[in-house]
Design an enzyme around this catalytic site. Sequence first.
Site, short mmCIF file in Angstrom:
data_model
loop_
_atom_site.label_atom_id
_atom_site.label_comp_id
_atom_site.label_asym_id
_atom_site.label_seq_id
_atom_site.Cartn_x
_atom_site.Cartn_y
_atom_site.Cartn_z
N HIS A 139 0.80 -1.21 0.00
CA HIS A 139 0.00 0.00 0.00
C HIS A 139 0.84 1.27 0.00
O HIS A 139 1.60 1.54 0.95
CB HIS A 139 -0.91 -0.02 1.24
CG HIS A 139 -1.89 1.09 1.32
ND1 HIS A 139 -1.56 2.35 1.76
CD2 HIS A 139 -3.21 1.14 1.01
CE1 HIS A 139 -2.63 3.13 1.73
NE2 HIS A 139 -3.64 2.41 1.27
N ASP A 140 0.75 2.03 -1.10
CA ASP A 140 1.28 3.40 -1.18
C ASP A 140 2.78 3.53 -0.88
O ASP A 140 3.23 4.55 -0.34
CB ASP A 140 0.51 4.33 -0.23
CG ASP A 140 -0.87 4.68 -0.75
OD1 ASP A 140 -1.29 4.10 -1.77
OD2 ASP A 140 -1.54 5.52 -0.13
N LYS B 247 -4.66 4.80 -7.06
CA LYS B 247 -5.21 5.04 -5.72
C LYS B 247 -5.87 6.43 -5.69
O LYS B 247 -5.21 7.43 -5.88
CB LYS B 247 -4.09 4.95 -4.68
CG LYS B 247 -4.54 5.12 -3.25
CD LYS B 247 -5.17 3.85 -2.73
CE LYS B 247 -5.54 3.96 -1.27
NZ LYS B 247 -4.53 4.57 -0.41
#
Length: 288
Positions: free
Chosen positions: A36-37, A123
């Site tokens: 994630h990210d 995202k």
Amino acid sequence: MTIPKLTGYELPVAADIPATKVDWAFDPARAALLIHDMQDYFINFWARDDAMITQMVENIAALRRFCKQQGIPVYYTAQPDNQSDADRALLNDMWGPGINQHPEQKTIIAALAPEADDTVLVKWRYSAFIRSPLEQMLKESGRDQLLICGVYAHIGCMTTATDAFMRDIQPFMVADALGDFSREEHLAALKYTAGRTGRVVLTRELIPQAEALPASKAALKALILPLLDEDEHPGDDENLIDYGLDSVRMMALAAKWRKVHGDLDFVMLAKSPTIDAWWALLSRGIQP
């Protein structure tokens, strides 16, 4: 208005893992990994040589290698650098223009660069499921467990875990493969997840080879003491060879621990044969 400069902290260990309300068993045949990210923009709020980030990245890399060995699909989220005001919407009010002002930092960090068979999702909001095909892709591949790692634990990672729960996908937050603004916020995210939406686990719980490692310095000492000839116990900084530890036993330990730390060998152990030095080697991020 923006993310503050961040300082590393001690990543969660077994004693920090909150009690869970569910007994879901991790099943590689049902799981997917979400990184994630992990873009330069979000990681650059820490110092380049931050020890916590180094360990977190090593743990994520170990998870990714394990998942690929097991045929577990790997997904990434990455915010785009050309978001319109309509795309960012309320994110502008909370965080300002964000990555829009730093397009050169949109790339996922080099240590975790996606491979050809990985999926990178655009995202748009805290949850990786919003305006994304993630749910559909998981269902089409028969996956209903989601391993979540990356940044930031109490924002996008926790929100994604909650959203997964709402979609009947079992979220697993990997406690020592997450980073956050502070240890307090990190632990709060784990507590919320464990009590409301999912399971909290450590990297070593998901990677069977990690069982070869002692879980603490105390466990390392308990392992070593029976191998010594002397009745007296050495101090943590004393030479174990002086207390009767021989090369055959050291080679056996090196072979066992190399299942996790692929770079570890007899020479590394013999160079600094102390509890302190060995624990420093073993407590690094897991490296299959």
